[in-house]
Motif scaffolding. Structure first.
Motif, PDB file in Angstrom:
ATOM      1  N   ARG A  85      27.446  15.067 -25.797  1.00 21.93           N
ATOM      2  CA  ARG A  85      27.973  13.915 -25.198  1.00 21.93           C
ATOM      3  C   ARG A  85      28.083  12.761 -26.311  1.00 21.93           C
ATOM      4  N   ARG A 106      21.931   7.725 -29.442  1.00 21.89           N
ATOM      5  CA  ARG A 106      20.976   8.740 -29.586  1.00 21.89           C
ATOM      6  C   ARG A 106      19.519   8.200 -28.928  1.00 21.89           C
ATOM      7  N   LEU A 107      19.241   7.085 -28.942  1.00 23.30           N
ATOM      8  CA  LEU A 107      18.025   6.472 -28.520  1.00 23.30           C
ATOM      9  C   LEU A 107      17.993   6.347 -27.074  1.00 23.30           C
ATOM     10  N   GLN A 108      19.230   6.319 -26.392  1.00 26.29           N
ATOM     11  CA  GLN A 108      19.331   6.698 -25.096  1.00 26.29           C
ATOM     12  C   GLN A 108      19.146   8.057 -24.614  1.00 26.29           C
ATOM     13  N   GLY A 109      18.913   8.941 -25.398  1.00 29.72           N
ATOM     14  CA  GLY A 109      18.774  10.222 -25.020  1.00 29.72           C
ATOM     15  C   GLY A 109      20.141  11.310 -25.111  1.00 29.72           C
ATOM     16  N   ALA A 110      21.207  10.579 -25.393  1.00 26.89           N
ATOM     17  CA  ALA A 110      22.287  11.448 -25.309  1.00 26.89           C
ATOM     18  C   ALA A 110      22.586  12.650 -26.101  1.00 26.89           C
ATOM     19  N   ALA A 162      22.319   4.079 -31.126  1.00 26.71           N
ATOM     20  CA  ALA A 162      21.970   3.550 -29.838  1.00 26.71           C
ATOM     21  C   ALA A 162      22.196   4.575 -28.859  1.00 26.71           C
TER      22      ALA A 162
END
Ligand code: ATP
Ligand code: MG
Lengths: 298, 252
Positions: A201, A193-197, A191
């Motif tokens: 981070r 990774r899917l938020q672009g972290a 999740a």
């Protein structure tokens, strides 16, 4: 016990940050062994802070008319071969011990965590390189490696600390990597990774908090070894140098007078024993307190 | 809102000689604003399709286009704001040590969005949770509440496409209905495009306009919802699956 859950609304934000700490503390105090460990360490810290006030004599002042006095009278724990007050030296020694523990912990914890989580999360070539380096360090016994380092760098307290730090990060890195591998494929990482972290981070925000409890337990248990290694290096004359009142060094010089003047080695020896035992007990207590299965109760 | 086109998607997982061709060749299209179902037995590759579309898995062949643009060509930031995913197990998809506030705040910070407090509150309202839940941790939430938080996390970046990987299979029946109602409600209001994975045909019947039946990595047949009522599937396996499900419903 339940007042945390029913905390009044306005304070709940602040409390939610402190509450877990208080809970861990309460848990530790409930078991006699970890309470004992905690008490000894608290005492150690207090003694170190107030050492100059509590010491009855200057720890470094020699008095050759007053050597090897047995405990009692003016000198609570007697005097050493140069007429220095052993009680005062022990008190000032707490500062050195705490200093070693503090410096080793703040270097070993972050290095071990960083190496382990990066190797575990990024995998591939990073994992191979970082873990081979770790393996090299792990393949020597800690004390031998520390001895080699100090021999190369020259004997002094600071070099002893560096040597101890260099030899005690690999187990932490191993542990952090193993923990990371169990989390890296979990849905909450997906999740994130899917938020672009970014990987950095994710490691800092998601992985490190999950590894922290076991790393803290390991560090605490490690402190006993650190104290014994520091004392060992001191004993061999490779750690703290005279006239520093380091406990291991005190035993080393007291050894020659051991048969007639038992107090020279007994008091520093008991101190080392007590403190390393306390850290072991506290580490065991922490292991129970931070056990994930207990999490739901907090 | 955007359509999704998947053409000749294929992936092999595992290394070297042990590599398995999980998806040989999958193609389907989803209209904008549609809810498209993926059904099939366990291990048929449904989750894998979603993981490829969202680029959680990267080494696949073929093309996936969302709103006409290939997902591979989108920047990370753009892709995250186009497609989001809700996971199967709400107990594993929330970080155990992050409060709801952290869960919702992180994406806002990564994407540098303004009006953060307002957006967080709006997201919670959208999924029907009170604002006071911001300071809760996952272990203080029920399964249904966790799944609502997971949905709020997916919605807070205002994506066009939502990938739902069995969003209700870990929940008990009454909570399942709540979450499904919430999801169809959100779609009605905002017009999201859904791709919904499920092995429960009742869920598909309730939610989806069309659905694809999958078996061992291949799409056997794409059917309308109406096909469920009179079992008008032409492919044997799809017929079998549907009639088995109808028989099961009668029995229970
Ligand atoms: N890393 C991997 N390496 C090899 N095979 C894998 C890997 N991950 C998944 N698979 C295989 O891929 C197939 C499809 O998995 P997938 O998770 O997509 O199934 P699914 O349809 O979602 O099943 P379920 O309904 O149980 O969730 C399974 O047979 C699984 O064994
Ligand atoms: Mg699945």
């Amino acid at each position: 016990m339940t007042d945390i859950v029913n905390a009044p609304k306005p304070a709940s934000r602040r409390r939610s940050a402190i509450a877990p700490l208080l809970n861990v503390l309460r848990f530790l105090l409930r078991s006699p062994t970890s309470a004992f460990g905690l008490a000894v360490i608290a005492l150690l810290v207090l003694l170190a802070i107030f050492a100059p006030l509590l010491a009855t004599h200057d720890p470094n002042v020699q008095n050759l008319n007053n050597v090897l006095q047995p405990p009692g009278g003016n000198h609570l724990f007697g005097t050493d071969e140069l007429g220095r007050d052993i009680f005062s030296r022990l008190l000032h020694g707490t500062r050195i011990t705490l200093n070693i523990i503090f410096l080793v912990t703040i270097t070993v914890g972050p290095i071990g965590l960083a190496v382990g989580t990066i190797a575990g999360y990024l995998g591939g070539i990073f994992d191979t390189i970082l873990m081979r380096i770790t393996d090299i360090f792990l393949s020597f016994p800690g004390l031998i490696l520390a001895l080699a380092f100090v021999a190369a760098l020259g004997p002094s307290l600071n070099n002893a600390i560096i040597a101890i730090a260099l030899t005690s990060w690999p187990p932490i890195a191993r542990l952090a990597r193993a923990e990371t591998l169990t989390f890296r494929s979990s849905d909450y990482i997906a999740a994130a990774r899917l938020q672009g972290a970014s990987p950095f981070r994710i490691i800092m925000h998601s992985i490190v908090p999950m590894c922290l409890p076991s790393v803290m337990i390991r560090l605490t248990l490690n402190m006993a070894t650190v104290i014994l290694t520091a004392a060992g290096l001191g004993f061999l004359g490779l750690g703290a140098q005279p006239p520093m009142p380091e406990w291991g060094a005190m035993i080393a010089t007291g050894r020659r007078y051991m048969l007639d003047s038992w107090w020279l080695v007994t008091f520093p020896g008991v101190s080392i024993l007590l403190v390393s035992l306390a850290f072991n007990l506290l580490g065991d207590g922490l292991r129970d307190a931070l056990d994930p299965k207990q999490m739901n109760r907090r | 809102m955007k359509s999704v086109e998947v053409t000749n998607l294929g992936i092999a997982l595992g290394h070297g000689a042990k590599a398995v061709n999980i998806l040989p060749d999958v193609s389907f299209t989803v209209e904008q604003g549609e809810c498209f179902g993926l059904v099939g037995e366990s291990g048929s590759g449904k989750s894998t399709v979603l993981r490829c579309i969202s680029l959680l898995l990267e080494h696949w062949r073929g093309t996936v286009k969302i709103g006409g643009a290939s997902v591979r060509d989108m920047g990370v930031i753009e892709r995250c704001r186009t497609v989001q995913m809700v996971f199967q197990d709400p107990y594993g998809s929330l970080h155990p040590r992050h409060s709801v506030r952290t869960v919702l705040y992180e994406p806002l910070r990564i994407h540098n969005l303004d009006r953060r407090q307002e957006r967080m509150e709006q997201a919670l309202r959208d999924v029907g949770l009170p604002i006071s839940f911001l300071d809760r941790f996952p272990h203080q939430l029920s399964g249904g509440q966790r799944q609502r938080v997971a949905i709020a996390r997916a919605l807070i970046l205002e994506p066009d496409v939502l990938l739902l990987d069995e969003p209700t299979s870990a929940l008990d029946v009454s909570v399942q209905a709540e979450i499904l109602n919430l999801l169809s409600d959100l779609r009605a209001r905002r017009g999201y495009t859904y791709i919904l994975v499920s092995h429960d045909l009742a869920v598909v019947d309730y939610m989806c306009d069309r659905f694809a039946v999958m078996r061992s990595g291949e799409i056997v047949e794409v059917l309308d919802r109406a096909a469920l009522e009179n079992n008008s599937a032409t492919h044997d396996y799809a017929r079998e699956l549907i009639s088995a499900s109808i028989a099961y419903d009668r029995a229970s």
